[in-house]
Design a protein around this motif. Sequence first.
Motif, PDB file in Angstrom:
ATOM      1  N   GLU A 131      -5.772   5.869   6.694  1.00  0.00           N
ATOM      2  CA  GLU A 131      -4.945   6.508   5.679  1.00  0.00           C
ATOM      3  C   GLU A 131      -5.605   6.429   4.311  1.00  0.00           C
ATOM      4  N   ALA A 132      -6.201   5.278   4.008  1.00  0.00           N
ATOM      5  CA  ALA A 132      -6.899   5.136   2.734  1.00  0.00           C
ATOM      6  C   ALA A 132      -8.030   6.154   2.625  1.00  0.00           C
ATOM      7  N   GLY A 133      -8.767   6.326   3.719  1.00  0.00           N
ATOM      8  CA  GLY A 133      -9.864   7.287   3.713  1.00  0.00           C
ATOM      9  C   GLY A 133      -9.392   8.706   3.455  1.00  0.00           C
ATOM     10  N   ARG A 134      -8.259   9.063   4.036  1.00  0.00           N
ATOM     11  CA  ARG A 134      -7.720  10.413   3.822  1.00  0.00           C
ATOM     12  C   ARG A 134      -7.315  10.622   2.362  1.00  0.00           C
ATOM     13  N   ARG A 135      -7.023   9.528   1.672  1.00  0.00           N
ATOM     14  CA  ARG A 135      -6.613   9.613   0.269  1.00  0.00           C
ATOM     15  C   ARG A 135      -7.795   9.459  -0.693  1.00  0.00           C
ATOM     16  N   GLY A 136      -8.997   9.372  -0.134  1.00  0.00           N
ATOM     17  CA  GLY A 136     -10.172   9.232  -0.987  1.00  0.00           C
ATOM     18  C   GLY A 136     -10.412   7.825  -1.482  1.00  0.00           C
ATOM     19  N   LEU A 137      -9.838   6.840  -0.792  1.00  0.00           N
ATOM     20  CA  LEU A 137      -9.991   5.436  -1.167  1.00  0.00           C
ATOM     21  C   LEU A 137     -10.878   4.729  -0.154  1.00  0.00           C
ATOM     22  N   ARG A 138     -11.549   3.677  -0.589  1.00  0.00           N
ATOM     23  CA  ARG A 138     -12.362   2.850   0.305  1.00  0.00           C
ATOM     24  C   ARG A 138     -11.572   1.591   0.681  1.00  0.00           C
ATOM     25  N   TYR A 139     -11.753   1.123   1.900  1.00  0.00           N
ATOM     26  CA  TYR A 139     -10.885   0.047   2.400  1.00  0.00           C
ATOM     27  C   TYR A 139     -11.704  -0.951   3.220  1.00  0.00           C
ATOM     28  N   ASP A 167     -16.667  -0.079   6.179  1.00  0.00           N
ATOM     29  CA  ASP A 167     -17.902   0.640   5.920  1.00  0.00           C
ATOM     30  C   ASP A 167     -18.953  -0.269   5.275  1.00  0.00           C
ATOM     31  N   ALA A 168     -20.204  -0.155   5.716  1.00  0.00           N
ATOM     32  CA  ALA A 168     -21.277  -1.018   5.223  1.00  0.00           C
ATOM     33  C   ALA A 168     -21.525  -0.806   3.734  1.00  0.00           C
ATOM     34  N   GLU A 169     -21.442   0.437   3.263  1.00  0.00           N
ATOM     35  CA  GLU A 169     -21.664   0.697   1.840  1.00  0.00           C
ATOM     36  C   GLU A 169     -20.556   0.092   0.987  1.00  0.00           C
ATOM     37  N   ALA A 170     -19.327   0.172   1.482  1.00  0.00           N
ATOM     38  CA  ALA A 170     -18.213  -0.453   0.760  1.00  0.00           C
ATOM     39  C   ALA A 170     -18.390  -1.968   0.719  1.00  0.00           C
ATOM     40  N   PHE A 171     -18.888  -2.529   1.816  1.00  0.00           N
ATOM     41  CA  PHE A 171     -19.146  -3.971   1.855  1.00  0.00           C
ATOM     42  C   PHE A 171     -20.173  -4.366   0.788  1.00  0.00           C
ATOM     43  N   GLU A 172     -21.246  -3.601   0.680  1.00  0.00           N
ATOM     44  CA  GLU A 172     -22.267  -3.912  -0.320  1.00  0.00           C
ATOM     45  C   GLU A 172     -21.690  -3.812  -1.733  1.00  0.00           C
ATOM     46  N   ALA A 173     -20.811  -2.845  -1.947  1.00  0.00           N
ATOM     47  CA  ALA A 173     -20.187  -2.691  -3.258  1.00  0.00           C
ATOM     48  C   ALA A 173     -19.292  -3.889  -3.586  1.00  0.00           C
ATOM     49  N   LEU A 217       0.804  -1.218   0.000  1.00  0.00           N
ATOM     50  CA  LEU A 217       0.000   0.000   0.000  1.00  0.00           C
ATOM     51  C   LEU A 217       0.838   1.269   0.000  1.00  0.00           C
ATOM     52  N   ARG A 218       1.885   1.297   0.816  1.00  0.00           N
ATOM     53  CA  ARG A 218       2.597   2.553   1.067  1.00  0.00           C
ATOM     54  C   ARG A 218       3.874   2.730   0.254  1.00  0.00           C
ATOM     55  N   GLY A 219       4.340   1.699  -0.428  1.00  0.00           N
ATOM     56  CA  GLY A 219       5.591   1.804  -1.176  1.00  0.00           C
ATOM     57  C   GLY A 219       5.485   2.805  -2.312  1.00  0.00           C
ATOM     58  N   ASP A 220       6.637   3.256  -2.780  1.00  0.00           N
ATOM     59  CA  ASP A 220       6.654   4.202  -3.903  1.00  0.00           C
ATOM     60  C   ASP A 220       5.933   3.628  -5.122  1.00  0.00           C
ATOM     61  N   ASP A 221       5.987   2.314  -5.241  1.00  0.00           N
ATOM     62  CA  ASP A 221       5.348   1.605  -6.350  1.00  0.00           C
ATOM     63  C   ASP A 221       3.950   1.129  -5.964  1.00  0.00           C
ATOM     64  N   GLY A 222       3.458   1.583  -4.781  1.00  0.00           N
ATOM     65  CA  GLY A 222       2.301   0.971  -4.167  1.00  0.00           C
ATOM     66  C   GLY A 222       0.937   1.516  -4.553  1.00  0.00           C
ATOM     67  N   VAL A 223      -0.047   0.947  -3.886  1.00  0.00           N
ATOM     68  CA  VAL A 223      -1.443   1.237  -4.181  1.00  0.00           C
ATOM     69  C   VAL A 223      -1.802   2.679  -3.869  1.00  0.00           C
ATOM     70  N   PHE A 224      -1.395   3.165  -2.712  1.00  0.00           N
ATOM     71  CA  PHE A 224      -1.762   4.529  -2.327  1.00  0.00           C
ATOM     72  C   PHE A 224      -1.229   5.563  -3.327  1.00  0.00           C
ATOM     73  N   ALA A 225      -0.084   5.280  -3.893  1.00  0.00           N
ATOM     74  CA  ALA A 225       0.529   6.241  -4.820  1.00  0.00           C
ATOM     75  C   ALA A 225      -0.090   6.195  -6.216  1.00  0.00           C
ATOM     76  N   HIS A 226      -0.773   5.097  -6.555  1.00  0.00           N
ATOM     77  CA  HIS A 226      -1.191   4.933  -7.943  1.00  0.00           C
ATOM     78  C   HIS A 226      -2.682   4.658  -8.136  1.00  0.00           C
ATOM     79  N   ALA A 227      -3.422   4.388  -7.062  1.00  0.00           N
ATOM     80  CA  ALA A 227      -4.850   4.116  -7.207  1.00  0.00           C
ATOM     81  C   ALA A 227      -5.629   5.411  -7.392  1.00  0.00           C
ATOM     82  N   ALA A 228      -6.639   5.376  -8.238  1.00  0.00           N
ATOM     83  CA  ALA A 228      -7.484   6.544  -8.473  1.00  0.00           C
ATOM     84  C   ALA A 228      -8.432   6.751  -7.296  1.00  0.00           C
TER      85      ALA A 228
END
Length: 294
Positions: free
Chosen positions: A110-118, A142-148, A77-88
């Motif tokens: 941290e994901a939430g602060r970046r606009g990601l669901r986790y 989050d329940a909505e993320a679970f439903e998704a 998640l946190r690496g320079d090549d990771g998810v947080f750096a490259h996920a929309a």
Amino acid sequence: MAVTAIAFIGLGIMGSPMAVHLVNAGHDVTGYNRTPAKARPLAEAGGRVAESVAQAVTGAEVVAIMVPDSPDVQNVLRGDDGVFAHAAPGTLIIDFSTIRPDVTRELAEEAGRRGLRYLDAPVSGGEAGARNATLSIMVGGDAEAFEAAKPIFDVVGKTVVHVGPSGAGQTVKAANQLMVAAHIEALAEAVVFLRAYGVDLEAALEVLGGGLAGSAVLAQKRKNMVERTFEPGFRIELHHKDLGIVTSAAREAGVVLPLGALVAQLVAAADANGDGGLDHSALLRGVERLSGKA
């Protein structure tokens, strides 16, 4: 089912068949594994293979992760090549790994602060459950993320339950690993006991399986112990890691787990004696060592 672009990070014993099931269900799956050869089943099923986490994640709507331990998830998640750096923004991250609940909560924040669901979504059922798409999935977040995410969970699992907020899935998985280890140890001790008296082991385990002593552990692990074949479906070294999570979390919560502490030490002993790469049914070997039967 709508086609979803999925990045699947970690294509080992569990992740590989899960990713293949998602391809077979019609999803657009791009996988990445540090050992490229392990991506072959995904490629043969029609999925794509990325050369990096960043390449896999780019353009993905969902990122699924199945790696061994907390540091591995953090690096993905946190690496320079990771998810947080490259996920929309808006990307849904599903962590199928088994890691520490406190680490999960930090990553979710941290994901939430970046606009990601986790979602933390550890699984139970071992290699057989992954191959047969019958995993039990305990989901925190989050329940909505679970439903998704539910359509994805339903492809790889049979029992899928939202158990609470972030970290709850990992807490339930810790309890699962405690119970599984205790069951395997009890089965191993029963096998050594029965053999010591020359009882027909197959017959004995069959009748035990039909009564109150019956369990999924007995059904799935009896053949390993009878035939003494310990090819890993779930390695002792990973169970050792998981029981470390249990004992640490129990200490933080101020609760006492006497049997859990004992089983954790027996699993640690098996790992220390060189059995870490074997299936956790090889706890039988530890009982044999203690009994002078090795």
